[in-house]
Design a protein around this motif. Structure first.
Motif, PDB file in Angstrom:
ATOM      1  N   VAL A   1     -10.324  -6.023   9.017  1.00  0.00           N
ATOM      2  CA  VAL A   1     -11.704  -6.315   9.410  1.00  0.00           C
ATOM      3  C   VAL A   1     -12.425  -4.979   9.240  1.00  0.00           C
ATOM      4  N   PRO A   2     -13.487  -4.920   8.410  1.00  0.00           N
ATOM      5  CA  PRO A   2     -14.096  -3.610   8.126  1.00  0.00           C
ATOM      6  C   PRO A   2     -14.455  -2.853   9.407  1.00  0.00           C
ATOM      7  N   LEU A   3     -14.158  -1.571   9.408  1.00  0.00           N
ATOM      8  CA  LEU A   3     -14.374  -0.788  10.623  1.00  0.00           C
ATOM      9  C   LEU A   3     -15.856  -0.679  10.970  1.00  0.00           C
ATOM     10  N   HIS A   4     -16.734  -0.629   9.943  1.00  0.00           N
ATOM     11  CA  HIS A   4     -18.155  -0.398  10.238  1.00  0.00           C
ATOM     12  C   HIS A   4     -18.770  -1.554  11.013  1.00  0.00           C
ATOM     13  N   SER A   5     -18.143  -2.742  10.937  1.00  0.00           N
ATOM     14  CA  SER A   5     -18.710  -3.906  11.633  1.00  0.00           C
ATOM     15  C   SER A   5     -17.930  -4.235  12.906  1.00  0.00           C
ATOM     16  N   SER A   6     -16.916  -3.433  13.230  1.00  0.00           N
ATOM     17  CA  SER A   6     -16.116  -3.693  14.429  1.00  0.00           C
ATOM     18  C   SER A   6     -16.832  -3.069  15.639  1.00  0.00           C
ATOM     19  N   PRO A   7     -16.529  -3.562  16.864  1.00  0.00           N
ATOM     20  CA  PRO A   7     -17.254  -3.030  18.044  1.00  0.00           C
ATOM     21  C   PRO A   7     -17.163  -1.510  18.165  1.00  0.00           C
ATOM     22  N   ALA A   8     -15.965  -0.943  17.973  1.00  0.00           N
ATOM     23  CA  ALA A   8     -15.841   0.514  18.134  1.00  0.00           C
ATOM     24  C   ALA A   8     -16.434   1.250  16.933  1.00  0.00           C
ATOM     25  N   GLY A   9     -16.333   0.634  15.760  1.00  0.00           N
ATOM     26  CA  GLY A   9     -16.924   1.249  14.569  1.00  0.00           C
ATOM     27  C   GLY A   9     -18.435   1.380  14.709  1.00  0.00           C
ATOM     28  N   LEU A  10     -19.054   0.352  15.312  1.00  0.00           N
ATOM     29  CA  LEU A  10     -20.509   0.391  15.523  1.00  0.00           C
ATOM     30  C   LEU A  10     -20.865   1.464  16.551  1.00  0.00           C
ATOM     31  N   ARG A  11     -19.981   1.640  17.539  1.00  0.00           N
ATOM     32  CA  ARG A  11     -20.263   2.617  18.608  1.00  0.00           C
ATOM     33  C   ARG A  11     -20.049   4.053  18.126  1.00  0.00           C
ATOM     34  N   TYR A  12     -18.974   4.276  17.370  1.00  0.00           N
ATOM     35  CA  TYR A  12     -18.581   5.660  17.067  1.00  0.00           C
ATOM     36  C   TYR A  12     -18.918   6.129  15.655  1.00  0.00           C
TER      37      TYR A  12
ATOM     38  N   ASP B   1      -9.449  21.532  13.019  1.00  0.00           N
ATOM     39  CA  ASP B   1     -10.454  21.900  14.023  1.00  0.00           C
ATOM     40  C   ASP B   1     -11.688  21.020  13.952  1.00  0.00           C
ATOM     41  N   ILE B   2     -11.464  19.735  13.737  1.00  0.00           N
ATOM     42  CA  ILE B   2     -12.578  18.784  13.737  1.00  0.00           C
ATOM     43  C   ILE B   2     -13.106  18.703  15.172  1.00  0.00           C
ATOM     44  N   GLY B   3     -14.422  18.750  15.326  1.00  0.00           N
ATOM     45  CA  GLY B   3     -14.983  18.776  16.682  1.00  0.00           C
ATOM     46  C   GLY B   3     -16.181  17.859  16.834  1.00  0.00           C
ATOM     47  N   PRO B   4     -16.781  17.862  18.041  1.00  0.00           N
ATOM     48  CA  PRO B   4     -17.908  16.976  18.332  1.00  0.00           C
ATOM     49  C   PRO B   4     -19.045  17.129  17.322  1.00  0.00           C
ATOM     50  N   GLY B   5     -19.533  15.995  16.839  1.00  0.00           N
ATOM     51  CA  GLY B   5     -20.673  15.997  15.919  1.00  0.00           C
ATOM     52  C   GLY B   5     -20.288  16.180  14.463  1.00  0.00           C
ATOM     53  N   ASP B   6     -19.054  16.592  14.194  1.00  0.00           N
ATOM     54  CA  ASP B   6     -18.633  16.704  12.788  1.00  0.00           C
ATOM     55  C   ASP B   6     -18.606  15.318  12.164  1.00  0.00           C
ATOM     56  N   GLU B   7     -18.818  15.271  10.861  1.00  0.00           N
ATOM     57  CA  GLU B   7     -18.764  13.981  10.157  1.00  0.00           C
ATOM     58  C   GLU B   7     -17.576  13.967   9.199  1.00  0.00           C
ATOM     59  N   VAL B   8     -16.939  12.812   9.131  1.00  0.00           N
ATOM     60  CA  VAL B   8     -15.777  12.657   8.259  1.00  0.00           C
ATOM     61  C   VAL B   8     -16.003  11.401   7.405  1.00  0.00           C
ATOM     62  N   ILE B   9     -16.041  11.605   6.096  1.00  0.00           N
ATOM     63  CA  ILE B   9     -16.306  10.485   5.171  1.00  0.00           C
ATOM     64  C   ILE B   9     -15.014   9.721   4.920  1.00  0.00           C
ATOM     65  N   MET B  10     -15.103   8.407   5.021  1.00  0.00           N
ATOM     66  CA  MET B  10     -13.900   7.575   4.831  1.00  0.00           C
ATOM     67  C   MET B  10     -14.326   6.156   4.458  1.00  0.00           C
ATOM     68  N   PRO B  11     -13.396   5.349   3.964  1.00  0.00           N
ATOM     69  CA  PRO B  11     -13.745   3.948   3.726  1.00  0.00           C
ATOM     70  C   PRO B  11     -13.784   3.200   5.056  1.00  0.00           C
ATOM     71  N   SER B  12     -14.475   2.067   5.054  1.00  0.00           N
ATOM     72  CA  SER B  12     -14.477   1.182   6.224  1.00  0.00           C
ATOM     73  C   SER B  12     -13.331   0.188   6.096  1.00  0.00           C
ATOM     74  N   PHE B  13     -12.893  -0.032   4.846  1.00  0.00           N
ATOM     75  CA  PHE B  13     -11.790  -0.966   4.580  1.00  0.00           C
ATOM     76  C   PHE B  13     -10.473  -0.214   4.737  1.00  0.00           C
ATOM     77  N   THR B  14     -10.089   0.015   6.002  1.00  0.00           N
ATOM     78  CA  THR B  14      -8.857   0.744   6.297  1.00  0.00           C
ATOM     79  C   THR B  14      -8.399   0.390   7.699  1.00  0.00           C
ATOM     80  N   PHE B  15      -7.235   0.929   8.066  1.00  0.00           N
ATOM     81  CA  PHE B  15      -6.688   0.712   9.400  1.00  0.00           C
ATOM     82  C   PHE B  15      -7.436   1.600  10.404  1.00  0.00           C
ATOM     83  N   VAL B  16      -7.493   1.164  11.661  1.00  0.00           N
ATOM     84  CA  VAL B  16      -8.271   1.889  12.678  1.00  0.00           C
ATOM     85  C   VAL B  16      -7.870   3.355  12.823  1.00  0.00           C
ATOM     86  N   SER B  17      -6.589   3.672  12.624  1.00  0.00           N
ATOM     87  CA  SER B  17      -6.140   5.048  12.879  1.00  0.00           C
ATOM     88  C   SER B  17      -6.820   6.063  11.973  1.00  0.00           C
TER      89      SER B  17
END
Ligand SMILES: Cc1ncc(COP(=O)(O)O)c(C=O)c1O
Length: 380
Positions: free
Chosen positions: A326-337, A72-88
């Motif tokens: 390519v680290p997710l935190h520096s990718s276009p969608a990673g920066l957006r989301y 039941d993950i929903g809007p505004g929830d935060e999920v901790i994860m590495p940036s060095f991973t696959f986009v999924s």
């Protein structure tokens, strides 16, 4: 025998009776999901991991998306994860409106740095996703303790991790949920494919409903209800029996597959040890309590220029070494989301310095020697 001119990075393979089992599924006339081959695969996973339930999915991505729905993950929830991973790892939660919070990794395992995780927890945090990079276990004891202290779900992204263990227990058995991939690049394959492992019994029934388009079809087929109807949210997360038949041909040979890959992994490790001793490269050094599965053999070199030059030279000699995420935190969608917690210096450094060497089931010892000779020649 591998083509002498070109050693691919990876290669899909047949380990045993995959094609025979597909023919059997066709002859038996059950091609949609949840037939006898799916049951064999799921029972195997349950026994191997010691989990109450495993459910085959069409991909590892689907298993992660099913996990996010189930929690039941929903809007505004935060999920901790590495940036060095696959986009999924991230998109599964972003689809639910959640914010991935990227935390740095450890240079020795390339896994989430458990010492940094607790400081990233906020009142909005709902889950931690532990990605076992290359089949090396994250520090699950520490992550479990943090999750329990803060009432968070712990999800294992075990896409790389089938057959690997942490403190002698198979990976996939530590999180509330664990997600496997059987994509053709993984150790055990079915083309595309995945599985959700549910370790919390109270989540089993709902997991089956969400996986079956939000219906109680599973209960209906088991004779537990007289109606088959829409009862919850859900999607189409059931794997075809054709895929399950292929997968069963591989799962029955998993020990042989893992042993073969580990032989290659060890051959690389010992042949490249002199280069590491001279400080030219760093090799993976899994902690003693993490038994890896030969999924990835990587090298870390001095800097990005050295990595790119080594890749060029190896590719020029027909050795298809590749870089990785390519680290997710520096990718276009990673920066957006998403957002980063603190600096991600190890992630950024490792992403620039890492290359992966060819490693596949049919790889022969001669091929490994050729790769080692090519790497060594670049450092002569
Ligand atoms: C760490 C990680 N998580 C999730 C996935 C997604 O798995 P799939 O390709 O089966 O959807 C992958 C696939 O490469 C992966 O490496």
């Amino acid at each position: 025998m591998t083509d002498k001119k070109n050693i691919p990075f990876g290669k899909p393979f047949i380990a045993g009776k995959e094609l025979y089992y597909i023919a059997q599924a066709v002859m038996e006339g059950h091609l949609s999901g949840d037939g006898p081959f799916s049951a064999r695969c799921e029972n195997w996973l349950e026994r191997h991991i010691g989990a109450p339930k495993a459910l085959l999915t069409p991909s590892g991505t689907d298993a992660l998306e099913l996990a996010a729905l189930l929690l039941d993950i929903g809007p505004g929830d935060e999920v901790i994860m590495p940036s060095f991973t696959f986009v999924s790892t991230a998109t599964a939660f972003v689809l639910r409106g959640a914010v991935p919070v990227f935390v740095d990794i450890r240079e020795d395992t390339l896994n989430l740095d458990e010492r940094l995780v607790e400081a990233a927890v906020t009142p909005r945090t709902r889950a931690i996703v532990a990605v076992h990079y290359g089949g090396c276990g994250c520090e699950m004891d520490a992550l479990r303790a943090i999750a329990d202290r803060h009432g968070l779900a712990l999800v294992e992204d075990a896409a790389h991790a089938l057959g690997a263990s942490y403190r002698d227990k198979p990976l996939g058995g530590f999180g509330d949920l664990a997600c496997f991939s059987f994509h053709e690049t993984k150790n055990v394959i079915s083309g595309e494919g995945g599985a959700l492992v549910v370790n919390r019994p109270e989540l089993v029934e709902r997991a089956a409903v969400i996986r079956q388009k939000g219906t109680n079809r599973q209960q209906f087929l088991a004779g537990q209800t007289d109606k088959y109807t829409w009862v919850d949210i859900g999607s189409s997360f059931v794997a075809s029996e054709i895929v399950a038949a292929f997968l069963w041909g591989q799962l029955e040979r998993v020990e042989e597959i893992t042993a073969k890959r580990m032989n290659i992994w060890r051959q690389y490790h010992s042949a490249l040890a002199p280069l590491a001793k001279r400080g030219e490269v760093s090799l993976p050094e899994p902690p003693a309590h993490c038994h890896v599965n030969g999924h990835i053999f990587y090298l870390l070199v001095r800097d990005e220029n050295a990595r790119n030059s080594l890749l060029r030279q190896l590719n020029g000699q027909g050795v298809n070494a590749v870089f990785h995420y390519v680290p997710l935190h520096s990718s276009p969608a990673g920066l957006r989301y998403g957002r980063s917690h603190g600096n991600l210096a190890v992630t950024e450094s490792v992403a620039q310095r890492l290359l992966r060497l060819p490693l596949f089931f049919d790889m022969e010892s001669d091929d490994v020697e050729r790769v080692v000779a090519a790497v060594s020649a670049c450092h002569a």
